[in-house]
Motif scaffolding. Sequence first.
Motif, PDB file in Angstrom:
ATOM      1  N   TYR A  78       0.853  -1.178   0.000  1.00  0.00           N
ATOM      2  CA  TYR A  78       0.000   0.000   0.000  1.00  0.00           C
ATOM      3  C   TYR A  78       0.891   1.230   0.000  1.00  0.00           C
ATOM      4  O   TYR A  78       1.768   1.377   0.852  1.00  0.00           O
ATOM      5  CB  TYR A  78      -0.931   0.038   1.210  1.00  0.00           C
ATOM      6  N   PHE A  79       0.671   2.100  -0.976  1.00  0.00           N
ATOM      7  CA  PHE A  79       1.470   3.320  -1.123  1.00  0.00           C
ATOM      8  C   PHE A  79       0.544   4.524  -1.083  1.00  0.00           C
ATOM      9  O   PHE A  79      -0.329   4.671  -1.939  1.00  0.00           O
ATOM     10  CB  PHE A  79       2.238   3.271  -2.452  1.00  0.00           C
ATOM     11  N   LEU A  80       0.730   5.367  -0.075  1.00  0.00           N
ATOM     12  CA  LEU A  80      -0.022   6.614   0.010  1.00  0.00           C
ATOM     13  C   LEU A  80       0.884   7.729  -0.494  1.00  0.00           C
ATOM     14  O   LEU A  80       1.848   8.098   0.165  1.00  0.00           O
ATOM     15  CB  LEU A  80      -0.462   6.892   1.448  1.00  0.00           C
ATOM     16  N   ALA A  81       0.571   8.248  -1.681  1.00  0.00           N
ATOM     17  CA  ALA A  81       1.391   9.287  -2.291  1.00  0.00           C
ATOM     18  C   ALA A  81       1.145  10.632  -1.618  1.00  0.00           C
ATOM     19  O   ALA A  81       0.107  10.854  -0.977  1.00  0.00           O
ATOM     20  CB  ALA A  81       1.088   9.379  -3.780  1.00  0.00           C
ATOM     21  N   GLU A  82       2.114  11.524  -1.774  1.00  0.00           N
ATOM     22  CA  GLU A  82       1.973  12.874  -1.210  1.00  0.00           C
ATOM     23  C   GLU A  82       0.783  13.589  -1.842  1.00  0.00           C
ATOM     24  O   GLU A  82       0.006  14.258  -1.153  1.00  0.00           O
ATOM     25  CB  GLU A  82       3.255  13.673  -1.445  1.00  0.00           C
ATOM     26  N   ASP A  83       0.625  13.463  -3.151  1.00  0.00           N
ATOM     27  CA  ASP A  83      -0.494  14.090  -3.858  1.00  0.00           C
ATOM     28  C   ASP A  83      -1.660  13.103  -3.874  1.00  0.00           C
ATOM     29  O   ASP A  83      -1.843  12.339  -4.815  1.00  0.00           O
ATOM     30  CB  ASP A  83      -0.080  14.446  -5.291  1.00  0.00           C
ATOM     31  N   LEU A  84      -2.430  13.137  -2.807  1.00  0.00           N
ATOM     32  CA  LEU A  84      -3.498  12.146  -2.670  1.00  0.00           C
ATOM     33  C   LEU A  84      -4.732  12.530  -3.486  1.00  0.00           C
ATOM     34  O   LEU A  84      -4.919  13.691  -3.853  1.00  0.00           O
ATOM     35  CB  LEU A  84      -3.857  11.952  -1.201  1.00  0.00           C
ATOM     36  N   ILE A 150       3.897   2.078   2.629  1.00  0.00           N
ATOM     37  CA  ILE A 150       4.749   3.227   2.328  1.00  0.00           C
ATOM     38  C   ILE A 150       3.901   4.487   2.357  1.00  0.00           C
ATOM     39  O   ILE A 150       2.878   4.585   1.666  1.00  0.00           O
ATOM     40  CB  ILE A 150       5.438   3.077   0.960  1.00  0.00           C
ATOM     41  N   LEU A 151       4.330   5.449   3.155  1.00  0.00           N
ATOM     42  CA  LEU A 151       3.598   6.698   3.330  1.00  0.00           C
ATOM     43  C   LEU A 151       4.511   7.862   2.974  1.00  0.00           C
ATOM     44  O   LEU A 151       5.557   8.058   3.609  1.00  0.00           O
ATOM     45  CB  LEU A 151       3.116   6.828   4.778  1.00  0.00           C
ATOM     46  N   ASP A 152       4.121   8.629   1.967  1.00  0.00           N
ATOM     47  CA  ASP A 152       4.918   9.762   1.502  1.00  0.00           C
ATOM     48  C   ASP A 152       4.320  11.057   2.042  1.00  0.00           C
ATOM     49  O   ASP A 152       3.202  11.425   1.682  1.00  0.00           O
ATOM     50  CB  ASP A 152       4.941   9.774  -0.030  1.00  0.00           C
ATOM     51  N   GLU A 153       5.058  11.717   2.917  1.00  0.00           N
ATOM     52  CA  GLU A 153       4.612  12.950   3.571  1.00  0.00           C
ATOM     53  C   GLU A 153       3.243  12.780   4.235  1.00  0.00           C
ATOM     54  O   GLU A 153       2.323  13.579   4.007  1.00  0.00           O
ATOM     55  CB  GLU A 153       4.573  14.111   2.568  1.00  0.00           C
ATOM     56  N   PRO A 154       3.067  11.767   5.066  1.00  0.00           N
ATOM     57  CA  PRO A 154       1.741  11.496   5.632  1.00  0.00           C
ATOM     58  C   PRO A 154       1.256  12.532   6.632  1.00  0.00           C
ATOM     59  O   PRO A 154       0.045  12.643   6.855  1.00  0.00           O
ATOM     60  CB  PRO A 154       1.930  10.142   6.320  1.00  0.00           C
ATOM     61  N   THR A 155       2.159  13.289   7.242  1.00  0.00           N
ATOM     62  CA  THR A 155       1.723  14.232   8.274  1.00  0.00           C
ATOM     63  C   THR A 155       1.422  15.620   7.725  1.00  0.00           C
ATOM     64  O   THR A 155       0.988  16.492   8.481  1.00  0.00           O
ATOM     65  CB  THR A 155       2.783  14.347   9.389  1.00  0.00           C
TER      66      THR A 155
END
Length: 279
Positions: A78-84, A150-155
């Motif tokens: 699972y990949f959460l991109a910065e540009d969701l 994988i979490l890209d800039e999640p906060t």
Amino acid sequence: MIEVKGLEFGYAKKKLLFQGLDLELKKGHIYGLLGKNGAGKSTLLKNITGLAFPTKGSCLYNGVNVARRPVAVLSDIYFLAEDLYAPSLSCEKFAASTAAFYPKFSKSDFYHFLNVFDVDVAAEMDQQSFGQQKKALIAFGLATNTGLLILDEPTNGLDIPSKAQFRKLIASVLTEDRCIVISTHQVRDLDNLIDTLLILDNRDIVVNQSLDKLAALLTFGIYPATEGLPVLYEEKDFRGKNAILKNHKGLFSKVDLELLFNAVISGNTTLLDFINSSK
């Protein structure tokens, strides 16, 4: 779990982001990936998840090349991109339409995480604030129970209480069979969360060390005067010198991620050589 071998990638042949990059990520760890803006953090993550394709080298997930995008691999990442992207669906309907792609998805976990984040299950996701959208998609990602998260800039977009809840939830979902990678430029958000630090600089992973190892090698702190001490890096402020020193006395100090990151990207080869020669 993840093996990156001789990765070469660039959006133009004359400007390669990576050239011969190697990286190994193991199960049971929370990695923090740091790098300057434009260093290629997001691009590296896209290569690892099969969303970008290297010109040379490979990214393997449990021995399988992710560039081939086999279902068995994609369903365990699972990949959460910065540009969701938040769809015009409620969280409930989003889960109903998307969860089938992830065999280990837990509906009960999803609702629990939404409750912790105080997200309205029935509200249309694209009608919510950016922070609420981000929390809903983080909750979904945690509930997929994939082997690689994988979490890209999640906060980005989260307020202070939500960041605290995020750290608690990430720590709670780590198992010995799961690998979590968090990429961010907000260094302080990784405090008390990650166990291994990755720093991407000059087209390569220049630091890949556990925090325990870094704490054993280095001492961090404010020193009124550092004359005579083996200082590797320092920044001056009104309190004195905020410094990184060799830990000759075997004393424990908390790793100052921000100070260490600043030292590394400043081109401090003495510090890097010391860290990497002690592997």
